[in-house]
Design a protein around this motif. Structure first.
Motif, PDB file in Angstrom:
ATOM      1  N   ALA A 253      51.972  34.309  47.687  1.00 10.08           N
ATOM      2  CA  ALA A 253      52.048  35.732  48.386  1.00 10.08           C
ATOM      3  C   ALA A 253      51.227  36.752  47.855  1.00 10.08           C
ATOM      4  N   ALA A 254      51.335  36.718  46.501  1.00 12.17           N
ATOM      5  CA  ALA A 254      50.462  37.881  45.909  1.00 12.17           C
ATOM      6  C   ALA A 254      49.004  37.406  45.969  1.00 12.17           C
ATOM      7  N   GLY A 257      47.955  38.534  49.506  1.00 14.82           N
ATOM      8  CA  GLY A 257      47.990  40.041  49.623  1.00 14.82           C
ATOM      9  C   GLY A 257      46.755  40.616  48.957  1.00 14.82           C
ATOM     10  N   PHE A 258      46.213  40.052  47.763  1.00 10.32           N
ATOM     11  CA  PHE A 258      44.943  40.388  47.036  1.00 10.32           C
ATOM     12  C   PHE A 258      44.121  40.006  47.828  1.00 10.32           C
ATOM     13  N   LEU A 259      43.858  38.851  48.386  1.00 11.70           N
ATOM     14  CA  LEU A 259      42.471  38.460  49.032  1.00 11.70           C
ATOM     15  C   LEU A 259      42.543  39.134  50.505  1.00 11.70           C
ATOM     16  N   GLY A 260      43.721  39.696  50.954  1.00 14.77           N
ATOM     17  CA  GLY A 260      43.583  40.152  52.156  1.00 14.77           C
ATOM     18  C   GLY A 260      43.706  41.685  52.107  1.00 14.77           C
ATOM     19  N   SER A 261      43.302  42.333  50.832  1.00 18.75           N
ATOM     20  CA  SER A 261      43.405  43.784  50.705  1.00 18.75           C
ATOM     21  C   SER A 261      41.935  44.161  50.994  1.00 18.75           C
ATOM     22  N   LEU A 266      39.335  44.144  39.035  1.00 16.18           N
ATOM     23  CA  LEU A 266      38.971  42.767  38.435  1.00 16.18           C
ATOM     24  C   LEU A 266      40.202  42.428  37.409  1.00 16.18           C
ATOM     25  N   GLY A 267      40.757  43.485  36.972  1.00 20.27           N
ATOM     26  CA  GLY A 267      41.833  43.098  36.090  1.00 20.27           C
ATOM     27  C   GLY A 267      42.855  42.464  36.938  1.00 20.27           C
ATOM     28  N   THR A 268      43.199  42.957  37.943  1.00 19.35           N
ATOM     29  CA  THR A 268      44.355  42.372  38.911  1.00 19.35           C
ATOM     30  C   THR A 268      43.977  40.862  38.923  1.00 19.35           C
ATOM     31  N   ALA A 269      42.597  40.624  39.385  1.00 19.61           N
ATOM     32  CA  ALA A 269      42.458  39.108  39.669  1.00 19.61           C
ATOM     33  C   ALA A 269      42.569  38.525  38.581  1.00 19.61           C
ATOM     34  N   HIS A 270      42.208  38.839  37.427  1.00 18.68           N
ATOM     35  CA  HIS A 270      42.319  37.938  36.201  1.00 18.68           C
ATOM     36  C   HIS A 270      43.637  37.642  35.963  1.00 18.68           C
ATOM     37  N   GLY A 271      44.649  38.633  36.258  1.00 21.15           N
ATOM     38  CA  GLY A 271      45.833  38.368  35.934  1.00 21.15           C
ATOM     39  C   GLY A 271      46.682  37.359  36.929  1.00 21.15           C
ATOM     40  N   GLY A 276      48.406  31.750  38.128  1.00 19.05           N
ATOM     41  CA  GLY A 276      48.119  30.789  38.995  1.00 19.05           C
ATOM     42  C   GLY A 276      47.839  29.656  38.054  1.00 19.05           C
ATOM     43  N   THR A 277      47.025  29.718  37.205  1.00 22.35           N
ATOM     44  CA  THR A 277      46.728  28.416  36.396  1.00 22.35           C
ATOM     45  C   THR A 277      48.180  28.161  35.632  1.00 22.35           C
ATOM     46  N   SER A 278      48.736  29.153  35.137  1.00 25.53           N
ATOM     47  CA  SER A 278      49.873  28.777  34.123  1.00 25.53           C
ATOM     48  C   SER A 278      50.901  28.165  34.865  1.00 25.53           C
ATOM     49  N   VAL A 279      50.910  28.509  36.322  1.00 23.57           N
ATOM     50  CA  VAL A 279      52.030  28.154  37.158  1.00 23.57           C
ATOM     51  C   VAL A 279      51.747  26.544  37.544  1.00 23.57           C
ATOM     52  N   GLY A 280      50.488  26.337  37.476  1.00 27.04           N
ATOM     53  CA  GLY A 280      49.897  25.193  38.103  1.00 27.04           C
ATOM     54  C   GLY A 280      49.475  24.874  39.549  1.00 27.04           C
ATOM     55  N   MET A 281      49.031  26.015  39.979  1.00 25.22           N
ATOM     56  CA  MET A 281      48.727  26.086  41.639  1.00 25.22           C
ATOM     57  C   MET A 281      47.360  25.151  41.322  1.00 25.22           C
TER      58      MET A 281
END
Length: 458
Positions: A253-254, A257-261, A266-271, A276-281
């Motif tokens: 969902a996050a 929301g980011f890609l649709g804004s 850049l900092g938000t995207a890095h986060g 997503g990497t830590s969750v394993g997406m």
């Protein structure tokens, strides 16, 4: 179901005598017979290097036209889990057709046990199946204990032997009902260990339906409910799976929301990428974010480099307007647009420089205004010189301004000669000629016009 019904109608003897006939490549019906009965039939020719995928609930058969080397493999994607459960239910409902080829409960629990290292997408599909399984198992075990007063309940644990139901030929992976009769008990005191004991094993479902009478008191059967996975353990596994699935849904969902804004930083995207990497997406959203971060990082670095070059005192290091505008356009064309301090600052410089460029072009194209006064052109050239970016028209405007100055001086010298006033010295004339030749040579390099000095030079 329709295909199986047609088979039972066309070859009833074979279907009755040959268990699992539908799953053996020994019998085929004419395709026209199946089509006439309403069964969808498709055919294809598989060529070397091609793949054929058979969807769930589809029968397939084939033969080779000659020498052939082929390989088949069974695989499952996460969204196949409901289909897997449906196939097991179909096998158990008709055990004479084919023995179930896998244990659905075992597969689900194996996935649940290692859900922390699996992609959240898998958890999203495991969660509803595991919840359904836990709810059904709890209802079955409660129904068994209610139907058999005083039934012994033995929590054998996951390491205990897995029994097979004698009615549906399915592995009782979660729990089973053991029925014993006769004998006086074995060495361990349990009746089933005696050599003179009759022992039967049923899944809770068939213990309640087909043989529910044996759970009643006074039948001569002693019933034991053997539980390998108690409800508490199933509940704990379900909580882990739910947490994993929720983490994936929240991140998705996050990311959406980011890609649709309209614009993001850049900092938000890095986060988001790190999260997503830590969750394993492992999905398209994460790849889209990674590509966005790569493009945004490049744009931010280029904008910073241009601004740094513009701040240097050496004029030769001043960046071109075209280069700066390309960076700003790249950042603006991203979806979402990049919000970066360096890019935004560069964007303001580009906007100012492009406006000044338009005014310079307009002044240079206005021949009457250019010949009338150099004041306006001089003002624009001063503004262009103070710009942190090199404006192409400013070079031409500077040359035109020098030509106007040269023309004024040439006109003044001609007037002095014609009026018999203090005539210019030879040194002055040579200096004027040298300056004019230099401007002409410079314009040959830069492509500027020489019309402003043609008449005064004559």
């Amino acid at each position: 179901e329709l295909f199986e019904e047609v088979m039972r109608t066309e070859v009833p003897e074979l279907m009755q005598s040959e268990q699992g006939l539908l799953y053996k490549m020994v019998t085929m019906l004419p395709p026209q017979t199946l089509k006439q009965a309403g069964v969808p039939v498709y055919h294809l020719l598989q060529r070397p290097g091609s793949f054929v995928v058979t969807w769930p609930r589809a029968y397939h058969a084939g033969f080779s036209h000659g020498l052939n080397v082929a390989e088949s493999s069974n695989f499952a994607t996460p969204d196949w889990l409901p289909w897997g459960r449906a196939s097991i239910e179909a096998y158990r409902a008709n055990p004479s057709s084919r023995r179930p080829c896998f244990t659905h409960e075992k597969l689900l629990l194996a996935l649940a046990e290692k859900i922390d290292v699996l992609p959240p997408l898998i958890a999203e599909w495991v969660e509803p199946e595991l919840e359904r399984l836990a709810r059904g198992e709890d209802a079955l075990t409660k129904a068994v204990t209610a139907a058999a007063a005083g039934i012994a309940v033995h929590c054998a644990g996951a390491c205990a032997e897995v029994r097979t139901c004698e009615r549906c030929d399915y592995e009782c992976y979660l729990s089973s009902v053991e029925l014993t009769r006769g004998g006086g008990g074995g060495e361990d005191g349990h009746p089933s260990s005696s050599p003179h004991v009759t022992t039967r094993h049923l899944c809770p479902k068939h213990a309640l339906s087909d043989d529910g009478k044996h759970l009643s008191a006074g039948t001569g059967w002693e019933a034991t409910l053997r539980i390998r996975y108690p409800s508490e353990r199933l509940a704990a596994l379900l909580r882990r799976v739910e947490a994993r699935a929720t983490a994936g849904v929240s991140w998705a969902a996050a990311a959406a929301g980011f890609l649709g804004s309209v614009a993001s930083r850049l900092g938000t995207a890095h986060g988001l990428v790190a999260r997503g990497t830590s969750v394993g997406m492992e999905d398209e959203a994460l790849r889209a974010l990674e590509e966005w971060v790569e493009s945004a990082t490049d744009a931010a670095h280029r904008a910073t480099a241009i601004l740094s070059a513009a701040m240097r005192a050496r004029r030769g290091a001043t960046p071109l307007l075209a280069d700066a505008a390309a960076v700003v356009r790249a950042a603006s064309s991203m979806a979402p647009q990049l919000q970066d301090e360096a890019v935004e600052t560069l964007g303001r410089h580009v906007a100012d420089a492009e406006e000044l460029e338009s005014r310079l072009i307009a002044a240079l194209d206005d021949e009457a205004s250019r010949c009338r006064s150099a004041d306006h052109l001089s003002e624009l050239c001063t503004a262009a010189h103070n710009s942190p970016l090199v404006i192409p028209s400013a070079i031409r405007a500077t040359q035109e301004l020098a030509l106007l100055s040269l023309a004024e001086r040439a006109t003044e010298m001609a007037a002095r000669i014609d009026g018999n006033r203090q005539r210019p010295t030879l040194k002055e004339l040579r200096g004027l000629a040298t300056e004019a030749n230099g401007l002409v040579a410079e314009q040959c390099v830069t492509g500027g016009a020489t019309s402003a000095v043609e008449e005064p030079s004559a």
